[in-house]
Design a protein around this motif. Structure first.
Motif, PDB file in Angstrom:
ATOM      1  N   TYR A 168      -7.186  -3.266   5.486  1.00 38.77           N
ATOM      2  CA  TYR A 168      -5.942  -3.702   6.133  1.00 38.77           C
ATOM      3  C   TYR A 168      -6.034  -3.563   7.655  1.00 38.77           C
ATOM      4  O   TYR A 168      -5.778  -4.515   8.397  1.00 38.77           O
ATOM      5  CB  TYR A 168      -4.751  -2.889   5.592  1.00 38.77           C
ATOM      6  N   THR A 184      -3.201  -4.650  -4.120  1.00 43.55           N
ATOM      7  CA  THR A 184      -3.286  -3.220  -3.788  1.00 43.55           C
ATOM      8  C   THR A 184      -2.528  -2.395  -4.820  1.00 43.55           C
ATOM      9  O   THR A 184      -3.129  -1.725  -5.657  1.00 43.55           O
ATOM     10  CB  THR A 184      -2.723  -2.948  -2.381  1.00 43.55           C
ATOM     11  N   LYS A 185      -1.201  -2.502  -4.790  1.00 45.15           N
ATOM     12  CA  LYS A 185      -0.420  -1.662  -5.713  1.00 45.15           C
ATOM     13  C   LYS A 185      -0.614  -2.103  -7.157  1.00 45.15           C
ATOM     14  O   LYS A 185      -0.520  -1.288  -8.069  1.00 45.15           O
ATOM     15  CB  LYS A 185       1.054  -1.648  -5.334  1.00 45.15           C
ATOM     16  N   LYS A 216     -11.981  -6.255  -0.880  1.00 49.00           N
ATOM     17  CA  LYS A 216     -10.780  -6.152  -0.036  1.00 49.00           C
ATOM     18  C   LYS A 216     -11.122  -6.491   1.404  1.00 49.00           C
ATOM     19  O   LYS A 216     -10.415  -7.262   2.060  1.00 49.00           O
ATOM     20  CB  LYS A 216     -10.244  -4.717  -0.147  1.00 49.00           C
ATOM     21  N   GLN A 229      -8.336   0.445   0.767  1.00 41.67           N
ATOM     22  CA  GLN A 229      -7.322  -0.573   1.107  1.00 41.67           C
ATOM     23  C   GLN A 229      -6.954  -0.473   2.590  1.00 41.67           C
ATOM     24  O   GLN A 229      -6.837  -1.490   3.289  1.00 41.67           O
ATOM     25  CB  GLN A 229      -6.057  -0.363   0.268  1.00 41.67           C
ATOM     26  N   THR A 244      -9.993  -8.220  -8.454  1.00 41.27           N
ATOM     27  CA  THR A 244      -9.576  -6.823  -8.407  1.00 41.27           C
ATOM     28  C   THR A 244      -9.229  -6.289  -9.795  1.00 41.27           C
ATOM     29  O   THR A 244      -9.541  -5.142 -10.131  1.00 41.27           O
ATOM     30  CB  THR A 244      -8.361  -6.703  -7.464  1.00 41.27           C
ATOM     31  N   ILE A 270       0.857  -1.201   0.000  1.00 40.04           N
ATOM     32  CA  ILE A 270       0.000   0.000   0.000  1.00 40.04           C
ATOM     33  C   ILE A 270       0.890   1.249   0.000  1.00 40.04           C
ATOM     34  O   ILE A 270       0.662   2.207  -0.745  1.00 40.04           O
ATOM     35  CB  ILE A 270      -0.942  -0.001   1.230  1.00 40.04           C
ATOM     36  N   GLN A 318       2.678   2.586  -3.218  1.00 38.55           N
ATOM     37  CA  GLN A 318       1.874   3.029  -4.368  1.00 38.55           C
ATOM     38  C   GLN A 318       2.307   4.354  -4.991  1.00 38.55           C
ATOM     39  O   GLN A 318       2.359   4.442  -6.221  1.00 38.55           O
ATOM     40  CB  GLN A 318       0.387   3.050  -3.995  1.00 38.55           C
TER      41      GLN A 318
END
Ligand code: M6R
Length: 606
Positions: free
Chosen positions: A583, A399-400, A483, A579, A300, A256, A259
């Protein structure tokens, strides 16, 4: 899914096999095992659960063989028990397998009728008995394997070793990726090059239908028809990609936080930052003339594609057909002449996405893939590759890779719009500027996470959570729900805000948190009306927005403030808070954030 490895060396291989399996755990982590040849006899150690359980087992009962195979499993056929863990063996043959043997029931019935006794619930065990059956007929291992392969239907990557043959391993690939690595007097087998990275950077990827006879002195590769073939040896960059968590508690947190940097790298690949214009690669098709774009992906990556649809339709005025790959592949969707088909995938190995790609290729579409792994099957089968420069993504929750996929899709939308003339040079400059701002704005959201920790305590008590979004924020709501559910195991659903009153509003009461993704854009007031409908029924609203809280006119449980960006770039910015919510909720609840239950990073079965 599942990861397989094999090593032919001049020293005990069990520890190196486990080391290679560790880098394949992203493919599954239900159970693991290794088998080696001990004085000509096959012996194995297996353990349920994570790889550390296998390590403990090997510590207590070491294996000394110099040839061996290993496996980390994502269960398809049979529960994730030690009994069903690979390698599967007879007295003559040891097998590791990634994929699904579709005709295993027929094979099992036939082989059982000839006296073979099956001990597991797996499809893989059919391969063991099939090869053993051919050996029992008097064939040598190579001929026996060739005969067995001809009887297998389905998808597989196989590694096979044979009792009494210390200098032999056979590998086979059909539908599941497989790489062979070359060392000095040693050879290696792996589901990908990263598994082999500490041992070698010289790699050959087997082609579809290939099988290989591996010995310490070299490797012979044959195609499906049995003809000897040469496949190129390439220098793998995987060793440069070996990663750790840095100062972060989990890979997901690290990813995360990466990014701003990786989005910047990805954008730099498609933009000329100096002139503020798009610098898009030639896709081998005249973008000005494409009648339609077809997008397909899973999970995703599909939600990234859905954002891409909003961008391409709005800014380039080209109709976009999008579907989940597992649906698209069997839908027999008509394709238009001259169409561009775009496939989005972090791993580049997702079986359904690959099958959809092949369907569109056979249907005459120009194939472009947005992938993070450039050596992947999806990349290699595409006419053009649009790489995401996210670097290895280890956390199962994407995520990224998502934000880099969005970056590539945003640039694709501008490129098509420019070619079609729907985006003027002035508009192009405005949109490119909006994207260039993204890394800085993302970064500003990653400095303080206290509000997410507070929210996590509140959300951890919920049984159900709803995510709402409208327009281009609707896919963000879907992604936020995915997520949260995949790593916290809280039931969550994403809805288009305007759809709420057509059914889902029945779920609302004071125990249901409703997370609203609502930038202050041209649809904000519409979403505010939906929020008021929720509030009127006691729903507890968490607003993610750049708008001031007062503007929504209802009581909020929390307001996650997002910095003001250009509307065009908002999906990239709003990816970050959804995200972080997932998390921190998962961390608070103590789940296995990087390796959530029942999941795997690379989904190579349909
Ligand atoms: O490797 P891919 O991008 O093709 O994978 C697609 C999905 O399996 C993946 O995005 C999955 O939904 C993630 N676990 C979501 O976080």
């Amino acid at each position: 899914m599942c990861g397989i490895v094999g090593i032919l060396a001049n020293k005990p291989v069990a520890i190196d096999l486990v080391d290679a399996l560790r880098r394949l755990e992203y493919r599954g982590y239900d159970s693991a095992g290794v088998a080696t040849l001990e004085n000509g006899h096959l012996d194995r150690r297996r353990a349920e659960g994570k790889l550390r359980n296998l390590e403990t087992r090997l510590h207590e009962q070491p294996l000394q063989g110099h040839v061996g195979i290993g496996h980390t499993r994502w269960a398809t056929h049979g529960r994730p028990t030690e009994r069903n863990a690979h390698p599967h063996m007879s007295a003559k043959v040891g097998v590791v397998h990634n994929g699904i043997i579709e005709n295993y029931r027929e094979l099992k019935a036939e082989l059982s009728s000839r006296g073979h006794v099956f001990e597991t619930d797996t499809d893989t065990e059919a391969v063991v008995h099939l090869v053993t059956d051919e050996l029992d007929k008097g064939l040598e291992p190579i001929a026996a394997t060739k005969a067995a392969l001809a009887k297998l239907q389905g998808a597989f990557a196989l590694g096979i070793i044979f009792a009494g043959h210390d200098d032999l391993m056979i590998a086979a690939r059909k539908g599941s990726p497989l790489a062979i690595g070359y060392g000095t007097g040693e050879v290696y087998l792996g589901s990908d090059a990263i598994a082999l990275a500490p041992f070698t950077d010289t790699i050959t990827y087997l082609d579809e239908g290939d099988w290989a006879v591996m010995r310490r002195s070299g490797v012979e590769i044959y195609d499906e028809a049995g003809s000897r073939v040469d496949r190129p040896k390439i220098k793998s960059v995987a060793s440069a990609l070996l990663v750790d968590k840095g100062n972060h508690r989990h890979f997901m947190a690290k990813e995360i936080h990466e990014q701003p940097e990786v989005v910047s790298h990805t954008l730099a690949n498609y933009l000329d930052m100096g002139s503020g214009t798009i610098a898009f690669p030639d896709l081998g098709i005249d973008l000005a003339k494409i009648p339609r774009v077809t997008i397909s992906a899973c999970g995703t990556a599909y939600y990234a594609g859905l954002v891409g649809k909003y961008w391409i339709e709005r800014y380039a005025r080209v109709p976009v057909e999008i579907d989940i790959a597992s649906e698209f592949r069997y839908r027999e969707a008509p394709l238009v002449d001259g169409g561009l088909a775009v496939f989005v995938s972090q791993s580049g190995e997702t079986a359904d996405t690959l099958a959809t790609l092949r369907y569109c290729k056979a249907g005459g579409q120009r194939i472009a893939s947005i992938v993070n792994v450039r050596t992947s099957s999806i990349a290699r089968e595409s006419h053009a590759v649009l790489p995401t420069l996210a670097g290895p993504e280890i956390g199962v929750a994407s995520t990224k890779a998502f934000s880099c996929q969005l970056s590539a899709l945003a640039c694709l939308a501008i490129a098509i719009g420019r070619a079609k003339g729907t985006i003027t040079p002035a508009k192009e400059a405005e949109l490119v500027k909006a994207l260039i701002e993204v890394p800085r704005l993302m970064s500003s959201m990653l400095h303080s996470e206290q509000q997410y920790e507070d929210l996590a305590q509140y959300l951890s008590k919920a049984r159900d959570v709803l995510f709402l979004g409208r327009g281009i924020n609707y896919p963000l709501a879907l992604e936020g729900a995915l997520k949260l559910k995949e790593i916290s195991y809280i039931h969550a659903e994403g809805y288009a805000a305007g759809e709420l009153k057509h059914g889902p509003i029945a779920l609302i009461d004071e125990n249901v948190p409703v997370i609203v993704v609502a930038p202050d854009d041209d649809l904000f007031e519409k979403t505010v009306s939906n929020m008021q409908e929720v509030a009127a029924r006691g729903g507890q609203i968490i607003l993610i927005s750049d708008a001031p809280a007062e503007k929504c006119g209802c009581k909020l449980v929390a307001h996650i403030k997002v910095p003001k960006g250009h509307d065009f770039a908002n999906p990239l910015l709003y990816a970050v808070p959804i995200q972080l919510i997932a998390y921190h909720t998962a961390v608070f609840m103590g789940t296995d954030v990087d390796q959530p239950r029942n999941l795997a990073k690379s989904v190579t079965v349909e």
